[in-house]
Write a protein that holds these residues in place. Sequence first.
Motif, PDB file in Angstrom:
ATOM      1  N   SER A  48     -10.358  51.432 149.894  1.00 19.48           N
ATOM      2  CA  SER A  48     -10.602  51.538 148.385  1.00 19.48           C
ATOM      3  C   SER A  48      -9.692  52.634 147.940  1.00 19.48           C
ATOM      4  CB  SER A  48     -11.910  51.851 147.886  1.00 19.48           C
ATOM      5  OG  SER A  48     -12.846  50.536 148.235  1.00 19.48           O
ATOM      6  N   ASP A 160     -10.423  44.738 145.012  1.00 21.18           N
ATOM      7  CA  ASP A 160     -11.008  45.600 145.950  1.00 21.18           C
ATOM      8  C   ASP A 160     -12.436  44.698 146.106  1.00 21.18           C
ATOM      9  OD1 ASP A 160     -12.414  47.516 147.737  1.00 21.18           O
ATOM     10  OD2 ASP A 160     -12.228  49.139 146.036  1.00 21.18           O
ATOM     11  N   GLU A 161     -12.578  44.089 147.292  1.00 21.37           N
ATOM     12  CA  GLU A 161     -13.721  43.173 147.788  1.00 21.37           C
ATOM     13  C   GLU A 161     -14.422  42.621 146.694  1.00 21.37           C
ATOM     14  OE1 GLU A 161     -16.479  44.876 150.727  1.00 21.37           O
ATOM     15  OE2 GLU A 161     -15.228  46.768 150.704  1.00 21.37           O
TER      16      GLU A 161
HETATM   17 MG   LIG Z   1     -14.333  50.080 149.433  1.00 18.07          MG
END
Ligand SMILES: [Mg+2]
Lengths: 257, 262
Positions: A48, A160-161
């Motif tokens: 991240s 992000d995921e």
């Molecule tokens: Mg993360």
Amino acid sequence: MGLCIEVTGGGKTYASARGPVTALADVGLEVREGEFLSLLGPSGCGKSTLLRAIAGLDPLTSGSITLRGAPIDRPPERMGMVFQRDVLLDWRSIRDNVLLAAEFQGLPKRAHEARAMALLDRFGLGAFANRHPWELSGGMRQRAAICRALLCEPEILLMDEPFGALDAMTRDDLNLELSRIQQDGARTVVFVTHSIAEAVYLSDRVAVMSTGPGRVVEVFEIDLPRPRPLAIRESPEFARHVAAIRGLFSRLGIVKE
Amino acid sequence: MAEASHAQGIGGTFAVLLALLLAWEAAVWFFTPAPILLPPPSAILAELWSSPRYFLRHAGFTLWTTLAGFGLSVVLGVALAVAIVASRWADRVITTILVVMNSLPKVALAPLFVIWMGTGAEPKIAIAVMLAIFSIVADVALGLRSVDPDALALARVHRATGWRILWKVRFPNALPALFVGMKVAISFALVGAIVGEFVGGSAGLGHVILIAQGQFDTVRVFAALFVLGVIGTLLFYMVEAVERLALPWHVSQRSQHGSSPR
Ligand SMILES: [Mg+2]
Ligand SMILES: Nc1ncnc2c1ncn2[C@@H]1O[C@H](COP(=O)(O)OP(=O)(O)OP(=O)(O)O)[C@@H](O)[C@H]1O
């Protein structure tokens, strides 16, 4: 293919109450124009952090990030981002949430309404355009967030995921859709995930990251043909890629067998 | 369904109030206290009935200063909260002033306002603002601040300016808190208006109470209190009604609206 994003000697140290935390150290990464690249690594390895630096949200503390040669010091134009949580605003309808991407940039809402509806239709949300986020399931909400990121035809898409909070079936669905939209537009995607299979299925290349401190260890080319049906995940080539990455993880001591 | 249960709630409130008034009436009949101590509700109603224009005129004055004070508190309070959130410097200055102001017993400042502004509506409005503004500033500033950090990141990714973030994210996010503050502020504004009428002037229900007290006219004091109670209650429900219209999306309102498509 040309170079889109280049990270050299990327380091990030957070100042925290218990002293400095080194999240990234000497990260080198090249993202090619138009490719789908996954950042794959264990929790806390700085995925991240790296993505937010690429987004121009939080600068690195050392090293450099360039976009087509120019340093990134603020969010670049024509970029979209999808977060792990959908970040839909409760007071806006789904359509108006999608249009937010244009409104934030000061672009006229009217001009984007048709595209917003087309995107919602494409993601199976056409009938829900006037609903509010709390009336939708988690998978539908994340679809709406993807529509929002795509509204202004970004050249760079950062994720992000995005599917981290979804159940396996919904995740498969969205993987398929994402792989489809990747095919019909020349768009550079940087995608963060924990899942080896997800990374292999979606990506042209997978950058494996490791902790202590966070860095990019190795980049794998995934030469599986496109389009990729979900069933490709049962093929021996797919298994070979997954095994190669898993092998690296066990050599790094990240997965123990 | 939801509307019906809401109406039932109001009906229930009225039933309870009516029962209390009847009990009061019966108690006065039974114990016969001196009328100067506790008149029965029937006498209070008769008092209101005998001079309706008198009570209406004074109630109108109190209502107007209350609403003016409330309106000003909302406008000024929101502006101050925006300033507090926008600049650290403004935060220091404004917060310090507000905290000092709030720690003073504001009622004690009321005579000062009469010296400054005379005996008209202005000092009443000013005192109402002084009492009501604190809760607006505090609640709105909190609402403006407590925005999902990812929503701010999203706005920045799309290169939103600070004003656009304020208008499209922070402000709507603070609306529920604004209404919380407004429900407190409306009652405080009424208190402020009455305090202002106590210390000077010749109009308003506070003035009525003061004059009636001088004449030991307990029935009239109670009549004025009754009208005050009605005004206070109606004002509160008015804010709630506006809230229900303004925030159909908010968690606290959803049960009333259900999740059916509109
Ligand atoms: Mg993360
Ligand atoms: N704001 C912050 N302040 C201090 N430390 C932080 C901050 N953000 C992240 N870190 C630290 O930096 C490291 C990397 O965090 P990051 O969130 O980038 O990891 P990640 O790979 O995205 O993990 P996950 O897969 O769990 O999301 C972690 O050790 C984390 O504790």
